[in-house]
Design an enzyme around this catalytic site. Structure first.
Site, PDB file in Angstrom:
ATOM      1  N   ILE A  33       0.831  -1.215   0.000  1.00  0.00           N
ATOM      2  CA  ILE A  33       0.000   0.000   0.000  1.00  0.00           C
ATOM      3  C   ILE A  33       0.867   1.268   0.000  1.00  0.00           C
ATOM      4  O   ILE A  33       0.406   2.339  -0.393  1.00  0.00           O
ATOM      5  CB  ILE A  33      -0.945  -0.026   1.234  1.00  0.00           C
ATOM      6  CG1 ILE A  33      -2.196   0.780   0.975  1.00  0.00           C
ATOM      7  CG2 ILE A  33      -0.257   0.400   2.504  1.00  0.00           C
ATOM      8  CD1 ILE A  33      -3.293   0.545   2.015  1.00  0.00           C
ATOM      9  N   ASN A  88      11.865  -7.821   7.307  1.00  0.00           N
ATOM     10  CA  ASN A  88      12.121  -7.141   8.567  1.00  0.00           C
ATOM     11  C   ASN A  88      11.588  -8.031   9.675  1.00  0.00           C
ATOM     12  O   ASN A  88      10.414  -8.405   9.654  1.00  0.00           O
ATOM     13  CB  ASN A  88      11.403  -5.786   8.594  1.00  0.00           C
ATOM     14  CG  ASN A  88      11.889  -4.852   7.486  1.00  0.00           C
ATOM     15  OD1 ASN A  88      13.081  -4.781   7.197  1.00  0.00           O
ATOM     16  ND2 ASN A  88      10.974  -4.130   6.846  1.00  0.00           N
ATOM     17  N   GLY A  94      12.304  -2.559  11.813  1.00  0.00           N
ATOM     18  CA  GLY A  94      11.341  -1.842  10.974  1.00  0.00           C
ATOM     19  C   GLY A  94      10.076  -2.624  10.685  1.00  0.00           C
ATOM     20  O   GLY A  94       9.245  -2.182   9.892  1.00  0.00           O
ATOM     21  N   GLN A  95       9.892  -3.792  11.326  1.00  0.00           N
ATOM     22  CA  GLN A  95       8.662  -4.556  11.079  1.00  0.00           C
ATOM     23  C   GLN A  95       7.474  -3.831  11.714  1.00  0.00           C
ATOM     24  O   GLN A  95       7.521  -3.443  12.877  1.00  0.00           O
ATOM     25  CB  GLN A  95       8.779  -5.978  11.654  1.00  0.00           C
ATOM     26  CG  GLN A  95       7.563  -6.837  11.319  1.00  0.00           C
ATOM     27  CD  GLN A  95       7.696  -8.297  11.768  1.00  0.00           C
ATOM     28  OE1 GLN A  95       8.661  -8.659  12.441  1.00  0.00           O
ATOM     29  NE2 GLN A  95       6.728  -9.106  11.400  1.00  0.00           N
ATOM     30  N   HIS A 101       6.415 -11.543   6.168  1.00  0.00           N
ATOM     31  CA  HIS A 101       6.246 -11.184   4.747  1.00  0.00           C
ATOM     32  C   HIS A 101       7.588 -10.840   4.145  1.00  0.00           C
ATOM     33  O   HIS A 101       8.473 -10.292   4.808  1.00  0.00           O
ATOM     34  CB  HIS A 101       5.257 -10.027   4.579  1.00  0.00           C
ATOM     35  CG  HIS A 101       5.556  -8.847   5.449  1.00  0.00           C
ATOM     36  ND1 HIS A 101       5.232  -8.804   6.790  1.00  0.00           N
ATOM     37  CD2 HIS A 101       6.166  -7.667   5.186  1.00  0.00           C
ATOM     38  CE1 HIS A 101       5.614  -7.660   7.308  1.00  0.00           C
ATOM     39  NE2 HIS A 101       6.206  -6.949   6.358  1.00  0.00           N
ATOM     40  N   LEU A 102       7.687 -11.174   2.856  1.00  0.00           N
ATOM     41  CA  LEU A 102       8.887 -10.898   2.070  1.00  0.00           C
ATOM     42  C   LEU A 102       8.558  -9.705   1.169  1.00  0.00           C
ATOM     43  O   LEU A 102       7.601  -9.751   0.404  1.00  0.00           O
ATOM     44  CB  LEU A 102       9.172 -12.149   1.240  1.00  0.00           C
ATOM     45  CG  LEU A 102      10.412 -12.257   0.379  1.00  0.00           C
ATOM     46  CD1 LEU A 102      11.674 -12.077   1.198  1.00  0.00           C
ATOM     47  CD2 LEU A 102      10.428 -13.630  -0.310  1.00  0.00           C
TER      48      LEU A 102
HETATM   49  P1  DGP Z   1       7.019  -4.090   7.479  1.00  0.00           P
HETATM   50  O1  DGP Z   1       7.288  -2.672   7.878  1.00  0.00           O
HETATM   51  O2  DGP Z   1       8.242  -4.867   7.011  1.00  0.00           O
HETATM   52  O3  DGP Z   1       6.234  -4.821   8.551  1.00  0.00           O
HETATM   53  O4  DGP Z   1       6.072  -4.001   6.190  1.00  0.00           O
HETATM   54  C1  DGP Z   1       4.694  -3.868   6.260  1.00  0.00           C
HETATM   55  C2  DGP Z   1       4.247  -3.369   4.922  1.00  0.00           C
HETATM   56  O5  DGP Z   1       2.856  -3.607   4.794  1.00  0.00           O
HETATM   57  C3  DGP Z   1       4.449  -1.868   4.707  1.00  0.00           C
HETATM   58  O6  DGP Z   1       5.359  -1.669   3.627  1.00  0.00           O
HETATM   59  C4  DGP Z   1       3.065  -1.333   4.375  1.00  0.00           C
HETATM   60  C5  DGP Z   1       2.276  -2.565   4.061  1.00  0.00           C
HETATM   61  N1  DGP Z   1       0.884  -2.531   4.466  1.00  0.00           N
HETATM   62  C6  DGP Z   1       0.402  -2.259   5.717  1.00  0.00           C
HETATM   63  N2  DGP Z   1      -0.949  -2.341   5.726  1.00  0.00           N
HETATM   64  C7  DGP Z   1      -1.312  -2.708   4.466  1.00  0.00           C
HETATM   65  C8  DGP Z   1      -2.578  -2.958   3.849  1.00  0.00           C
HETATM   66  O7  DGP Z   1      -3.652  -2.880   4.454  1.00  0.00           O
HETATM   67  N3  DGP Z   1      -2.553  -3.280   2.521  1.00  0.00           N
HETATM   68  C9  DGP Z   1      -1.382  -3.385   1.813  1.00  0.00           C
HETATM   69  N4  DGP Z   1      -1.481  -3.693   0.514  1.00  0.00           N
HETATM   70  N5  DGP Z   1      -0.168  -3.168   2.355  1.00  0.00           N
HETATM   71  C10 DGP Z   1      -0.147  -2.818   3.672  1.00  0.00           C
END
Ligand code: DGP
Length: 115
Positions: A33, A88, A94-95, A101-102
């Site tokens: 997103i 992460n 930064g998680q 997730h990758l």
């Molecule tokens: P991390 O920071 O590594 O936990 O990555 C989480 C990622 O998830 C971040 O880049 C934004 C994405 N993200 C969070 N909420 C949503 C969502 O509702 N939909 C989508 N498509 N991505 C999301």
């Protein structure tokens, strides 16, 4: 096992919208997103595991499937000549979503160290 409150579990169940790019019995992948590159895909195991730090040896095949999915999606999205994979694990790293997730990033020049 899916977790009720987890936003990625909700996406996998179809209760929250996503732009899906790939799905198998064990993996679901969709556009991030908040993209950090022209191509930014999240490759998510359907099994709820909070952090990479929580995996067990039994998860090894699943993690291998995520790598194969990354290669397939990179080809599908036209970035197979150069892409980066990031996981992460933990808030310090930064998680922000606690379902493993990758990140698949591509379509721009990557720098190192990532910061
Ligand atoms: P991390 O920071 O590594 O936990 O990555 C989480 C990622 O998830 C971040 O880049 C934004 C994405 N993200 C969070 N909420 C949503 C969502 O509702 N939909 C989508 N498509 N991505 C999301």
């Amino acid at each position: 096992m899916l977790s009720d409150e987890c936003i990625f579990c909700q996406i996998i169940r179809g209760e929250r919208p996503s732009r899906k790019v790939y799905e198998t019995e064990t993996i679901y992948a969709f556009h991030d997103i908040n993209p950090q590159a022209p191509t930014h895909i999240l490759i998510v195991p359907k099994k709820h595991i909070a952090r990479l730090a929580d995996i067990t040896p039994e998860d090894a095949p699943l993690l291998g499937e995520m790598m194969v999915a990354a290669k397939t999606i990179a080809e599908q999205e036209g970035v197979s000549s150069g892409f980066r994979l990031v996981i992460n694990s933990g808030r310090e790293a930064g998680q922000s979503v606690f379902h493993v997730h990758l990140h698949l990033l591509g379509g721009r020049r990557m720098r190192w160290p990532p910061g």
